[in-house]
Scaffold this active site. Sequence first.
Site, PDB file in Angstrom:
ATOM      1  N   HIS A  60       0.833  -1.211   0.000  1.00  0.00           N
ATOM      2  CA  HIS A  60       0.000   0.000   0.000  1.00  0.00           C
ATOM      3  C   HIS A  60       0.863   1.255   0.000  1.00  0.00           C
ATOM      4  O   HIS A  60       0.575   2.229  -0.708  1.00  0.00           O
ATOM      5  CB  HIS A  60      -0.927  -0.041   1.216  1.00  0.00           C
ATOM      6  N   GLU A  63       2.027   1.944  -3.442  1.00  0.00           N
ATOM      7  CA  GLU A  63       1.007   2.543  -4.307  1.00  0.00           C
ATOM      8  C   GLU A  63       1.088   4.074  -4.213  1.00  0.00           C
ATOM      9  O   GLU A  63       0.960   4.777  -5.212  1.00  0.00           O
ATOM     10  CB  GLU A  63      -0.374   2.033  -3.882  1.00  0.00           C
ATOM     11  N   HIS A  64       1.332   4.592  -2.995  1.00  0.00           N
ATOM     12  CA  HIS A  64       1.500   6.038  -2.823  1.00  0.00           C
ATOM     13  C   HIS A  64       2.794   6.528  -3.472  1.00  0.00           C
ATOM     14  O   HIS A  64       2.808   7.561  -4.134  1.00  0.00           O
ATOM     15  CB  HIS A  64       1.527   6.379  -1.329  1.00  0.00           C
ATOM     16  N   GLU A 142      -3.931   8.554   6.495  1.00  0.00           N
ATOM     17  CA  GLU A 142      -5.071   7.858   5.877  1.00  0.00           C
ATOM     18  C   GLU A 142      -5.625   6.810   6.842  1.00  0.00           C
ATOM     19  O   GLU A 142      -6.839   6.662   6.996  1.00  0.00           O
ATOM     20  CB  GLU A 142      -4.636   7.180   4.574  1.00  0.00           C
TER      21      GLU A 142
END
Length: 460
Positions: A60, A63-64, A142
């Site tokens: 994850h 992905e950023h 987040e």
Amino acid sequence: MGHTATAQDATGGLSATEHRLANGLRVVLSEDHLTPVAAVCLWYDVGSRHEVKGRTGLAHLFEHLMFQGSASVPGNGHFELVQGAGGSLNGTTSFERTNYFETMPAHQLELALWLEADRMGSLLTALDEESMENQRDVVKNERRQRYDNVPYGTAFERLTALAYPEGHPYHHTPIGSMADLDAASLEDARNFFRTYYAPNNAVLSVVGDIDPELTLAWIEKYFGSIPSHDGKQPPRDGSLPETMGGQLREEIAEDVPARALMAAYRLPHDGTRECDAADLALTVLGGGESSRLHNRLVRRDQTAVAAGFGLLRLAGAPSLGWLDVKTSGGVDVPRIEAAVDEELARFAAEGPTAEEMERAQAQLEREWLDRLGTVAGRADELCRYAVLFGDPQLALTAVGRVLDVTAEEVQAVAAARLRPDNRAVLVYEPLAQGADGDPEETDAAEAAAGQHDDTEKAAQ
């Protein structure tokens, strides 16, 4: 360039051709000249199931990092170039894959392909401590905003940890833990990229108003020179017994607006006929306002303000049937649970009626056709079937497989799986009873889809 194959779905007229570059990149193209747009979708065969203990959340986090600039596109340039050209874009992470996608005006397709190739081929040259620190903080924020600090926000994470035992590759969710995010080093990130962000670990689909020959020439031009990488280990085995063999349970007292009952049932793997049967069973039982659970709990008993059943399809581990009931006023959860078990037992004994079967199949057919009817949806499904099942053409015949399932098969999977001894249960008890009315909508259901959209919460 490697092999080329083509197939056509006889029912809908949708077709796709398959190609493979010398470096192993699989390419799927599907023409659709209805509107002058094109969708680019890139799936990397890496998700949270590939992570190791102590380094959760790397898929994850990456992905950023993929939106943080590459050799030719510094900083926020990827967003600026796509949006400046009239396109939209996003990326998501799940247990089983990470995907990136753009929908562009057709005449801007080459730009999207160049951008994706640039970051696949050159992200490492731009990855430094500053961008790593920046995105680590974004991901942690987040997590706070969408999980830790919203009502029921950690439900999916808690249920997943119950449903998949410690040490199982699906025991942790893609968001990752704060401690592991802090522990991840720049070298960890670089090794992760080298291993998983290689062309031979990816599928690229392009759908829409395209010239296939020209599109393939652009793909060869921009992606063809990126070297392949052979260091990837297969994901750990995710297989488990068909049922949990007992009920697992956790009760939580939190600042939530209403009592809630949530449960995860162990169901067949995605890609099987039994999984399609389970999807139909959950649709009859909890898919919308005509479903049995809505009729019983919301309409008849008036003990709940919302009651739904959804399917989290997984290919590398048993799928999960996700039950979510928000209670009405001061209703006790045991009363709700007894009614749910009564409805599930009745369904297991009698199966769906002919009318319920027809309605559920129509509902799933409509959802599938809506998805395949958009260029972005079709691009994503072609990638999904290529990565998880080795054959993108299966996306074009999925509707037929759902319509082929019988009522007897639906009843059989319900009888075998939708039982109290095959579920993990989460019960929420408010710290202080809030005002009556609908509970606040949260991201629990979105998290149940196993993905985290990071630019504009566009959950599929």
